[in-house]
Design an enzyme around this catalytic site. Structure first.
Site, PDB file in Angstrom:
ATOM      1  N   ARG A  23     -20.289 -63.697  88.118  1.00 50.62           N
ATOM      2  CA  ARG A  23     -19.125 -63.598  87.255  1.00 50.62           C
ATOM      3  C   ARG A  23     -19.253 -62.303  86.466  1.00 50.62           C
ATOM      4  O   ARG A  23     -20.365 -61.832  86.205  1.00 50.62           O
ATOM      5  CB  ARG A  23     -19.054 -64.786  86.298  1.00 50.62           C
ATOM      6  CG  ARG A  23     -18.979 -66.152  86.991  1.00 50.62           C
ATOM      7  CD  ARG A  23     -18.995 -67.283  85.975  1.00 50.62           C
ATOM      8  NE  ARG A  23     -18.913 -68.590  86.617  1.00 50.62           N
ATOM      9  CZ  ARG A  23     -19.964 -69.322  86.971  1.00 50.62           C
ATOM     10  NH1 ARG A  23     -21.187 -68.857  86.751  1.00 50.62           N
ATOM     11  NH2 ARG A  23     -19.801 -70.500  87.540  1.00 50.62           N
ATOM     12  N   LYS A  59     -22.649 -70.397  83.338  1.00 53.78           N
ATOM     13  CA  LYS A  59     -21.977 -71.332  82.449  1.00 53.78           C
ATOM     14  C   LYS A  59     -22.945 -72.416  81.993  1.00 53.78           C
ATOM     15  O   LYS A  59     -23.796 -72.854  82.751  1.00 53.78           O
ATOM     16  CB  LYS A  59     -20.774 -71.964  83.159  1.00 53.78           C
ATOM     17  CG  LYS A  59     -19.623 -71.001  83.374  1.00 53.78           C
ATOM     18  CD  LYS A  59     -18.430 -71.709  83.970  1.00 53.78           C
ATOM     19  CE  LYS A  59     -17.242 -70.775  84.101  1.00 53.78           C
ATOM     20  NZ  LYS A  59     -16.053 -71.465  84.674  1.00 53.78           N
ATOM     21  N   HIS A 119     -13.000 -60.930  89.678  1.00 52.17           N
ATOM     22  CA  HIS A 119     -13.251 -62.204  90.352  1.00 52.17           C
ATOM     23  C   HIS A 119     -12.933 -62.125  91.843  1.00 52.17           C
ATOM     24  O   HIS A 119     -13.439 -62.941  92.627  1.00 52.17           O
ATOM     25  CB  HIS A 119     -12.437 -63.316  89.692  1.00 52.17           C
ATOM     26  CG  HIS A 119     -13.227 -64.574  89.480  1.00 52.17           C
ATOM     27  ND1 HIS A 119     -14.348 -64.637  88.665  1.00 52.17           N
ATOM     28  CD2 HIS A 119     -13.073 -65.817  89.998  1.00 52.17           C
ATOM     29  CE1 HIS A 119     -14.835 -65.861  88.689  1.00 52.17           C
ATOM     30  NE2 HIS A 119     -14.090 -66.597  89.488  1.00 52.17           N
ATOM     31  N   ARG A 167     -16.118 -61.685  93.584  1.00 51.58           N
ATOM     32  CA  ARG A 167     -16.886 -62.941  93.654  1.00 51.58           C
ATOM     33  C   ARG A 167     -16.339 -63.825  94.773  1.00 51.58           C
ATOM     34  O   ARG A 167     -17.106 -64.405  95.553  1.00 51.58           O
ATOM     35  CB  ARG A 167     -16.804 -63.647  92.299  1.00 51.58           C
ATOM     36  CG  ARG A 167     -17.509 -65.000  92.212  1.00 51.58           C
ATOM     37  CD  ARG A 167     -17.508 -65.456  90.753  1.00 51.58           C
ATOM     38  NE  ARG A 167     -17.754 -66.867  90.588  1.00 51.58           N
ATOM     39  CZ  ARG A 167     -18.969 -67.433  90.507  1.00 51.58           C
ATOM     40  NH1 ARG A 167     -20.041 -66.672  90.607  1.00 51.58           N
ATOM     41  NH2 ARG A 167     -19.101 -68.729  90.326  1.00 51.58           N
ATOM     42  N   HIS A 181     -22.121 -72.974  90.869  1.00 53.84           N
ATOM     43  CA  HIS A 181     -21.171 -74.078  90.723  1.00 53.84           C
ATOM     44  C   HIS A 181     -21.940 -75.373  90.501  1.00 53.84           C
ATOM     45  O   HIS A 181     -22.856 -75.694  91.254  1.00 53.84           O
ATOM     46  CB  HIS A 181     -20.315 -74.226  91.981  1.00 53.84           C
ATOM     47  CG  HIS A 181     -19.287 -73.155  92.137  1.00 53.84           C
ATOM     48  ND1 HIS A 181     -18.636 -72.891  93.338  1.00 53.84           N
ATOM     49  CD2 HIS A 181     -18.777 -72.265  91.241  1.00 53.84           C
ATOM     50  CE1 HIS A 181     -17.785 -71.894  93.165  1.00 53.84           C
ATOM     51  NE2 HIS A 181     -17.847 -71.505  91.918  1.00 53.84           N
ATOM     52  N   TYR A 213     -13.580 -72.163  99.453  1.00 58.16           N
ATOM     53  CA  TYR A 213     -13.820 -71.027 100.345  1.00 58.16           C
ATOM     54  C   TYR A 213     -13.773 -71.421 101.814  1.00 58.16           C
ATOM     55  O   TYR A 213     -13.582 -70.568 102.674  1.00 58.16           O
ATOM     56  CB  TYR A 213     -15.148 -70.353  99.993  1.00 58.16           C
ATOM     57  CG  TYR A 213     -15.132 -69.820  98.578  1.00 58.16           C
ATOM     58  CD1 TYR A 213     -14.325 -68.736  98.244  1.00 58.16           C
ATOM     59  CD2 TYR A 213     -15.876 -70.433  97.579  1.00 58.16           C
ATOM     60  CE1 TYR A 213     -14.272 -68.264  96.946  1.00 58.16           C
ATOM     61  CE2 TYR A 213     -15.828 -69.962  96.276  1.00 58.16           C
ATOM     62  CZ  TYR A 213     -15.026 -68.881  95.958  1.00 58.16           C
ATOM     63  OH  TYR A 213     -14.959 -68.423  94.667  1.00 58.16           O
TER      64      TYR A 213
END
Length: 307
Positions: A148, A172, A243, A246, A269, A278
């Site tokens: 990110r 995150k 992004h 990414r 994730h 994806y």
């Protein structure tokens, strides 16, 4: 309790108990402050207990006049989390946000670049000084590692192991993960660190890997504007955001038969269902390739051209 006091307690809760990242805390606080400012300026409400569902309806109506669905959804999530905290701490007796359901939005597949487009973008950055070397490395590392943009901006020199070929980043929820780098990315980073980076350290030493021309740590906004200038000088005509790189990283790995679980870990994730988007992007490319390359489809295309 006054609205500003409730927000201050929630701010401490996000940092101390939830251990949210600085960016997440700032985003929640910004959204909630926007709502509290609205109810104060419109209805002169200062106490959090006096806010009603009608005020939320009026606020959402105002948002719909100026903002996209994505922005409105983000504000809704921020308010729902805020009111769950207020209920948990018994600051209010009723969670009025429970009456508001999140609307179902149409999901769009992320835009990705082809491998040729990635190479065209990278090759458009000619390394000739500290700025161009830094810019090439930032774009390379986003595509090579799928970070990110906030994770890239927070990288320090200690987070990068060029000899072993990996970066250590904080994602995150302050979760740490290790992502491998390719040889080309390592070579470019080594050149940047050894030959160029020191010229950007205007205020003595800095732990951060990427610095602005003013010697300050790179920010998300700084990189966004840099990327737009790079795209304008490249042969590409499509809109590219940080992004996008990414998304492209994950899609290209999947197209080359990488395991979905491995991609999930590299992207950071927490839920693999987020990563499965994806597979749909990869399937879309498969369909496009079929339409272009299958002999029977080529016959149909020729017939259509004659018509």
């Amino acid at each position: 309790m006054k609205c500003k006091d409730a927000l201050r307690e929630y701010h401490e809760y996000m940092i101390v108990e939830k251990n949210y990242s600085q960016h997440t805390v700032a985003a929640y606080q910004r959204d909630i402050s926007h709502f509290l400012d609205f109810v104060y300026q419109t209805y002169q409400i200062q106490s959090i207990e006096d806010v009603t569902q009608d005020h939320v309806y009026a606020y959402l109506k105002r948002l719909h006049q100026k903002h996209s669905d994505t922005t409105i959804d983000r504000h809704m999530i921020s308010l729902r989390q805020f009111y769950q905290f207020l209920m948990k701490e018994k600051i209010i007796s009723k969670n009025m946000m429970s009456a508001f359901d999140m609307p179902k939005r149409k999901k769009y597949l992320p835009q990705v670049l082809s491998e040729k487009e990635v190479m065209a973008l990278l090759d458009s950055i000619e390394v000739k000084d500290a700025t161009s070397s830094r810019n090439r490395c930032m774009v390379e590392i986003l595509y090579a590692c799928g970070l990110r943009v906030s994770e890239m901006c927070h990288l320090t020199l200690q987070n990068v192991n060029i000899q072993k070929g990996f970066v250590r980043c904080i994602g995150k929820g302050n979760k740490e993960r290790i992502v491998p780098m390719n040889n080309q990315c390592c070579v470019l980073l080594k050149e940047y660190i050894e030959n160029y980076r020191d010229t950007l350290c205007l205020y003595g030493s800095s732990p951060y890997l990427f610095l602005t021309q003013k010697g300050k740590p790179m920010t998300r906004d700084d990189f966004y504007h840099i990327l737009q200038r790079i795209v304008q000088k490249s042969p590409l005509s499509k809109h590219i955001s940080p992004h996008t790189l990414r998304h492209t990283f994950a899609t290209h790995l999947l197209e080359h038969d990488a395991d979905l679980r491995s991609i999930q870990e590299m992207l950071g994730h927490s839920d693999i269902s987020t990563t499965t988007i994806y597979t749909h992007v990869s399937q879309r490319k498969t369909i496009e390739d079929y339409r272009q390359l299958h002999p029977r489809m080529q016959e149909r295309n020729k017939k259509n051209e004659k018509i």
